[in-house]
Design an enzyme around this catalytic site. Structure first.
Site, PDB file in Angstrom:
ATOM      1  N   ARG A 239      -8.580  -9.535   3.999  1.00 65.46           N
ATOM      2  CA  ARG A 239      -7.517  -8.912   4.791  1.00 65.46           C
ATOM      3  C   ARG A 239      -7.755  -7.416   4.927  1.00 65.46           C
ATOM      4  O   ARG A 239      -7.662  -6.840   6.017  1.00 65.46           O
ATOM      5  CB  ARG A 239      -6.166  -9.188   4.129  1.00 65.46           C
ATOM      6  CG  ARG A 239      -4.931  -8.655   4.860  1.00 65.46           C
ATOM      7  CD  ARG A 239      -3.694  -9.042   4.059  1.00 65.46           C
ATOM      8  NE  ARG A 239      -2.434  -8.696   4.705  1.00 65.46           N
ATOM      9  CZ  ARG A 239      -1.750  -7.564   4.503  1.00 65.46           C
ATOM     10  NH1 ARG A 239      -2.233  -6.651   3.674  1.00 65.46           N
ATOM     11  NH2 ARG A 239      -0.598  -7.356   5.103  1.00 65.46           N
TER      12      ARG A 239
ATOM     13  N   GLN B 283       2.515 -11.700   9.918  1.00 69.58           N
ATOM     14  CA  GLN B 283       2.886 -10.509   9.163  1.00 69.58           C
ATOM     15  C   GLN B 283       1.968  -9.331   9.436  1.00 69.58           C
ATOM     16  O   GLN B 283       2.387  -8.180   9.475  1.00 69.58           O
ATOM     17  CB  GLN B 283       2.859 -10.849   7.661  1.00 69.58           C
ATOM     18  CG  GLN B 283       3.222  -9.723   6.735  1.00 69.58           C
ATOM     19  CD  GLN B 283       2.232  -9.570   5.598  1.00 69.58           C
ATOM     20  OE1 GLN B 283       1.040  -9.441   5.818  1.00 69.58           O
ATOM     21  NE2 GLN B 283       2.747  -9.607   4.378  1.00 69.58           N
TER      22      GLN B 283
ATOM     23  N   GLN C  97       0.820  -1.206   0.000  1.00 70.71           N
ATOM     24  CA  GLN C  97       0.000   0.000   0.000  1.00 70.71           C
ATOM     25  C   GLN C  97       0.854   1.256   0.000  1.00 70.71           C
ATOM     26  O   GLN C  97       1.908   1.309   0.632  1.00 70.71           O
ATOM     27  CB  GLN C  97      -0.927  -0.013   1.212  1.00 70.71           C
ATOM     28  CG  GLN C  97      -2.049  -1.026   1.070  1.00 70.71           C
ATOM     29  CD  GLN C  97      -3.022  -0.998   2.225  1.00 70.71           C
ATOM     30  OE1 GLN C  97      -3.207  -1.994   2.910  1.00 70.71           O
ATOM     31  NE2 GLN C  97      -3.657   0.137   2.445  1.00 70.71           N
TER      32      GLN C  97
ATOM     33  N   HIS D 172       0.425  -3.087  10.716  1.00 73.73           N
ATOM     34  CA  HIS D 172       1.613  -3.778  11.239  1.00 73.73           C
ATOM     35  C   HIS D 172       1.930  -3.499  12.707  1.00 73.73           C
ATOM     36  O   HIS D 172       2.953  -3.951  13.198  1.00 73.73           O
ATOM     37  CB  HIS D 172       2.845  -3.516  10.363  1.00 73.73           C
ATOM     38  CG  HIS D 172       2.710  -4.074   8.993  1.00 73.73           C
ATOM     39  ND1 HIS D 172       2.740  -5.426   8.746  1.00 73.73           N
ATOM     40  CD2 HIS D 172       2.492  -3.475   7.804  1.00 73.73           C
ATOM     41  CE1 HIS D 172       2.551  -5.629   7.449  1.00 73.73           C
ATOM     42  NE2 HIS D 172       2.393  -4.457   6.861  1.00 73.73           N
TER      43      HIS D 172
ATOM     44  N   SER E 101       4.877  -6.076   2.647  1.00 70.74           N
ATOM     45  CA  SER E 101       3.545  -6.187   3.248  1.00 70.74           C
ATOM     46  C   SER E 101       2.590  -6.901   2.297  1.00 70.74           C
ATOM     47  O   SER E 101       2.791  -8.067   1.976  1.00 70.74           O
ATOM     48  CB  SER E 101       3.036  -4.794   3.642  1.00 70.74           C
ATOM     49  OG  SER E 101       1.848  -4.881   4.388  1.00 70.74           O
ATOM     50  N   LEU E 102       1.554  -6.217   1.820  1.00 69.97           N
ATOM     51  CA  LEU E 102       0.626  -6.825   0.865  1.00 69.97           C
ATOM     52  C   LEU E 102       1.362  -7.490  -0.289  1.00 69.97           C
ATOM     53  O   LEU E 102       0.931  -8.524  -0.815  1.00 69.97           O
ATOM     54  CB  LEU E 102      -0.322  -5.759   0.319  1.00 69.97           C
ATOM     55  CG  LEU E 102      -1.118  -6.198  -0.912  1.00 69.97           C
ATOM     56  CD1 LEU E 102      -2.280  -7.070  -0.500  1.00 69.97           C
ATOM     57  CD2 LEU E 102      -1.556  -5.018  -1.741  1.00 69.97           C
TER      58      LEU E 102
END
Length: 316
Positions: free
Chosen positions: A118, A251, A10, A202, A93-94
């Site tokens: 998610r 994660q 993102q 996170h 991340s993603l």
């Protein structure tokens, strides 16, 4: 020549992303991928990407499928054009979901469904306005961690993205993030600014979302990655299908260790890093994280950069 692909998360989205490539000669590959995503998701994702509004595209629940689709569209175009297959992949991340699809560990359709959930879970984990994220530039990692500890005052406040030397993102409760920004400035940060994101990703505020997401991940039929996959959770290789669900659960509420991940890619022989997604966020971070002269960092976001990358690494 060691080649690695990295997939962004993102912050790389924008209305009209990849429009130049979609209009080019091989644009049908991108259009077909976006149409596949539309069918899986049951709404006009391709229209949202092309036309906005930006406010909707920037909502986590829409951003995540959009970036996954964009990354896989570029990956498919790379393969369609005969681009050299990388030896290793990683994601921010993603982007780890995109990397695992590219590596053959997860089906694209299943990944789309997963990241939609998610995003919804992340969006719903914290009440609107309670959480925030901020970028701290110009301080060492240890100094940012100290700032978080001193500014928390009993609230959640954590360093969550170790993106490059001198660039750390923090996340937590809104008031604590604002205190940390002022503390970071007093400590000598070159910049300390709130990020335009809808969730504090996170950090430990995401633990309830991670627990719910674990149920979704447990139902996935994972396969062993056909390419080496390095996770930004710990900058280590993960190839056992039995551990991928746990890794992606962890994660969601743990830091992204991107600096260590880039160095791990270099340690595995990577000489060229190609960012497979819209924008140039990772390309800039990669250059700062690797030892001087160790990496050539390229992107695929438009026709010119795509052709440059093909010319640099060749076809196979």
């Amino acid at each position: 020549m060691g080649l690695a692909f990295v997939f962004p998360g993102q912050g790389s989205q924008s209305v009209g992303m990849l429009a130049g490539l979609a209009a080019a000669g091989s644009g049908e590959v991108l259009r077909a991928t976006f149409a596949e995503a539309d069918a899986v998701l049951g709404y006009d994702l391709s229209g949202l990407i092309a036309n906005g509004p930006a406010e909707q595209l920037n909502r986590t629940e829409f951003t995540q499928p959009a970036l996954l689709a964009a990354g896989i569209a570029l990956w498919r175009l790379w393969r369609h054009r005969g681009g050299t297959v990388p030896a290793v992949v990683a994601g921010h991340s993603l982007g780890e979901f995109t990397a695992l699809v590219a590596a053959g560990a997860l089906e694209f359709a299943e990944a789309l469904s997963l990241v939609r959930v998610r995003g919804q879970l992340m969006q719903g984990a914290v009440e609107q306005g309670r959480g925030a994220m901020a970028a701290i530039l110009g301080l060492q990692e240890s100094a940012v961690i100290d700032v978080c500890r001193q500014s928390a005052e009993g609230q959640v406040l954590e360093a969550v993205n170790f993106n490059a030397p001198g660039q750390v993102v923090i996340a937590g409760e809104h008031e604590a993030v604002l205190r940390a920004i002022e503390s970071a400035r007093r400590a000598g940060a070159k910049r300390a600014v709130v990020l335009p994101v809808s969730v504090p990703a996170h950090c430990s505020l995401m633990r309830p979302a991670a627990q719910r997401f674990a149920t979704e991940l447990a139902a996935v039929h994972w396969r062993r990655p056909q390419l080496t996959f390095i996770s930004a959770v710990d900058a280590e290789e993960h190839g056992d299908p039995g551990e991928l669900s746990g890794l992606l659960t962890r994660q969601l509420a743990s830091p992204v260790r991107w600096t260590d991940t880039v160095r791990a890619l270099v340690g595995r022989g990577a000489q060229v890093l190609i960012e497979c997604g819209p924008g140039k966020v990772l390309t800039a971070l990669n250059r700062r994280s690797a030892p001087a002269g160790a990496l050539e960092c390229l992107g695929l976001e438009d026709p010119a950069s795509f052709e440059q990358a093909l010319a640099a690494v060749g076809t196979k």
